[in-house]
Design an enzyme around this catalytic site. Structure first.
Site, PDB file in Angstrom:
ATOM      1  CE  LYS A 140       7.765  -0.333 -10.564  1.00  0.00           C
ATOM      2  NZ  LYS A 140       7.990  -1.106 -11.803  1.00  0.00           N
ATOM      3  CG  ASN A 144       3.004  -0.536   2.945  1.00  0.00           C
ATOM      4  OD1 ASN A 144       2.500  -1.555   2.485  1.00  0.00           O
ATOM      5  ND2 ASN A 144       4.234  -0.154   2.652  1.00  0.00           N
ATOM      6  CB  CYS A 196      -0.867   0.020   1.249  1.00  0.00           C
ATOM      7  SG  CYS A 196      -1.793  -1.497   1.484  1.00  0.00           S
ATOM      8  NE  ARG A 239       4.121   1.939  -1.571  1.00  0.00           N
ATOM      9  CZ  ARG A 239       5.325   1.412  -1.433  1.00  0.00           C
ATOM     10  NH1 ARG A 239       6.287   1.765  -2.254  1.00  0.00           N
ATOM     11  NH2 ARG A 239       5.583   0.545  -0.490  1.00  0.00           N
TER      12      ARG A 239
END
Ligand code: M6R
Length: 608
Positions: free
Chosen positions: A603, A101, A2, A27
């Protein structure tokens, strides 16, 4: 996976956060959300899907005037993409909000404890558990910084988190453990984000937070502490050299197309200062710091793994070093990792943050072998933890499908092979100078070839986009390219594609061949061409259609021949690679897929 961002400064925070999220959307894009404090209450806005959905939602509300805020763009791990699972998440008492994240591995145990104490959860996420754990820790430790550190000490796993409280609306806390988090230092404004482009329009001054660190940030400044004991930590402020333009589309329809067309520049930049025409010398001081390995273990994931497989051919041939190339998620769980005292581990990662590759590096570190990194992102975790790092200097790669990064990795692997070869005295100066001259010719030749290759890719994509399956075949150094061609096609167009060593087809896969199952054969003008030709004939004998990526003058009898410039073995690979990338790009675009943000992907894969 994230992307998170936090801001405290003198501007309205929400537009700054949204702008930052645009640069982090690569992301993850399953949902997005922002939080700020308005009139002593959190204003949290979340939406499922891409950032545009969140922007629509925000446009229906009065603008927020808060000058501190945070945001999140999600790649779903725990819980399906849905508004209830979108971040920010609030604590039960509504005093705290968090964006995260990573993965809290022991969240189920913590959740059970909290549920027993009466906490309720409205999402399936590990993140909502974490914010409630902070609330719970405040019962014994009212100071938020201390309670947050206590909660983080109880949480196991990976995180980059940003936490805001209702009582201090101008401040946020941020912490990192095995997930990237960078602070941006502006004038009267401060940021944290998962990646630098998120705040680059505002500042180039950065501080790279380390694992196990926690920061308190407001518009006056920041303090960094160790999570373990809250002792103060200080870090050098660094200046980012690249600019925002390199992180924008620059007139191309997609980042991927821009990045494919950047490859001539990437090669030129990678060679600058390292080699000179007519000389076999390679200036790679990053290698000189380490002994020449007796055996090399290359560890990477995805496209970087394919680059490693390609590099193996050159390192073995030129430098006489036996090379094993392994997928990081396998390497890290080897039952018995046998690394010798003169071995070296080379980790390859564009982002420098891939969780499996980072874990593999740490495991190798425990065994004390020299660790060499091949990374694109300066300041990334892998770049900081390796003993020495060769930077690929490709500039920011935004498209989820990796393109120019592989080109830059291949280039650096070729230079490493030459440098080690010279140190071992295995090749003569004239041989190496010939390769160097060939490399120096690449930027111009690539620049000239790319527009024609793009046109041919477009033609072929129209002809073959109806296929449901594809084989990509190659031998020798073209086998890794075949794997990469197949990966690009499947991740971008969702067409099933398999990369195979040409000679392996007859051991099973050829049973799949019929008229509807085309094959991309990489059939370059080298010593293995007769073998590849035989494999092509075997496929055609079973009614399979063959597209041959070939050099001028090869008589191939394929259904479609795609001529790419001949730079000799192994440098022709630098033309095959963009051809395969362009075919996948055009197929994906023609089929109406989301080229830069394919479904289910992100990514930077910072989870296991
Ligand atoms: O950042 P890294 O090079 O470590 O990333 C490795 C893979 O996640 C990456 O190459 C991935 O396979 C790409 N989607 C390929 O296009």
């Amino acid at each position: 996976m994230c992307g998170i961002i936090g801001y405290s400064g003198h501007r309205p925070a929400v537009p700054v956060v949204i702008e930052g999220l645009h640069h982090l959307e690569y992301r993850g894009y399953d949902s997005a959300g922002v939080a700020s404090v308005q009139c002593s209450d959190f204003e949290i806005v979340r939406a499922k899907g891409k950032l545009s959905a969140l922007e629509d939602e925000l446009s229906r509300r009065p603008p927020s005037h808060a000058t501190t805020g945070m945001g999140h763009t999600r790649w779903a791990t725990h819980g399906e993409p849905a508004v209830r699972n979108a971040h920010p998440h609030e604590s039960n008492d509504g005093t705290l909000a968090i964006v995260h994240n990573g993965i809290i591995e022991n969240y189920l145990e913590i959740k059970a404890d909290l549920e027993a104490k009466g906490y309720v959860f409205s999402s399936e996420t590990d993140t909502e558990v974490l914010v409630n754990l902070v609330q719970e820790c405040r019962r014994s430790e009212p100071d938020l910084l201390k309670a947050f550190a206590k909660a983080l000490r109880l949480a196991k796993g990976a995180y980059a988190v940003c936490l805001m409280s209702r009582e201090k609306p101008g401040e946020f806390l941020a912490a990192r453990m095995s997930a990237p988090l960078i602070m941006g230092i502006g004038t009267g404004e401060f940021f944290v984000a998962s990646d630098i482009p998120a705040f680059l329009p505002y500042t180039r001054q950065v501080v790279f937070l380390e694992d196990g660190e926690l920061a308190r940030v407001d518009c006056q400044g920041y303090q960094i502490y160790a999570i373990k004991d809250l002792s103060p930590v200080s870090h050098e402020v660094m200046t980012i050299e690249w600019d925002m333009q390199s992180a924008q589309k620059g007139g191309y329809r997609h980042f991927m197309l821009k990045e494919i067309f950047e490859q001539p520049r990437v090669v030129a930049d990678g060679l600058a200062g390292r080699v000179a025409r007519g000389s076999g010398a390679v200036h790679l001081p990053e290698l000189d710091a380490l002994p020449v390995p007796e055996r090399l273990h290359v560890v990477a994931c995805g496209t970087s793994y394919h680059a490693g497989l390609w590099g193996r051919c050159l390192i073995e041939q030129w430098a006489g070093i036996p090379v094993q190339v392994e997928i990081a998620s396998e390497f890290r769980y080897r039952e018995k990792l046998l690394l010798g005292p003169r071995d070296m581990v080379l980790v390859i990662s564009q982002s420098g943050e891939t969780a499996d590759t980072l874990a593999a590096l740490r495991i190798a570190k425990e065994q004390g072998v020299p660790l060499l990194g091949l990374c694109n992102v300066v300041g990334s975790s892998i770049a900081r933890e390796a003993d020495s790092v060769v930077f690929t200097q490709a500039g920011p790669e935004i498209s989820v499908a990796s393109t120019k990064a592989m080109c830059s990795q291949m280039l650096m692997l070729a230079l490493m092979a030459l440098a080690w070869s010279a140190r071992k005295g295995l090749t003569d100066e004239a041989f190496r100078a010939g390769i160097v001259d060939g490399l120096l010719d690449l930027p111009k030749k690539l620049e000239e070839a790319l527009p024609g290759m793009h046109a041919r890719a477009r033609e072929l994509s129209r002809k073959y986009s109806g296929a449901k399956n594809f084989f990509y075949l190659g031998r020798g150094h073209c086998f890794p390219l075949a794997l990469e061609g197949a990966l690009k096609l499947k991740e971008l167009s969702y067409i099933h594609a398999e990369g195979y060593a040409s000679g392996e087809m007859k051991h099973g896969p050829i049973a799949l061949i019929d008229r509807s199952f085309p094959t991309f054969a990489i059939a370059l003008n080298d010593d293995l061409l007769p073998k590849v030709k035989s494999n092509m004939v075997e496929i055609q004998a079973r009614q399979g259609r063959v597209i041959a990526l070939a050099n001028e003058g090869c008589d191939l009898g394929a259904d479609d021949v795609w001529i790419v410039p001949d730079a000799g073995k192994p440098l022709s690979a630098f033309f095959v690679l963009p051809a395969l990338q362009l075919f996948s790009y055009e197929t994906s675009d023609y089929l109406g897929k989301d080229v830069d943000q394919p479904r289910n992907l992100a990514k930077s894969v910072t989870v296991e």
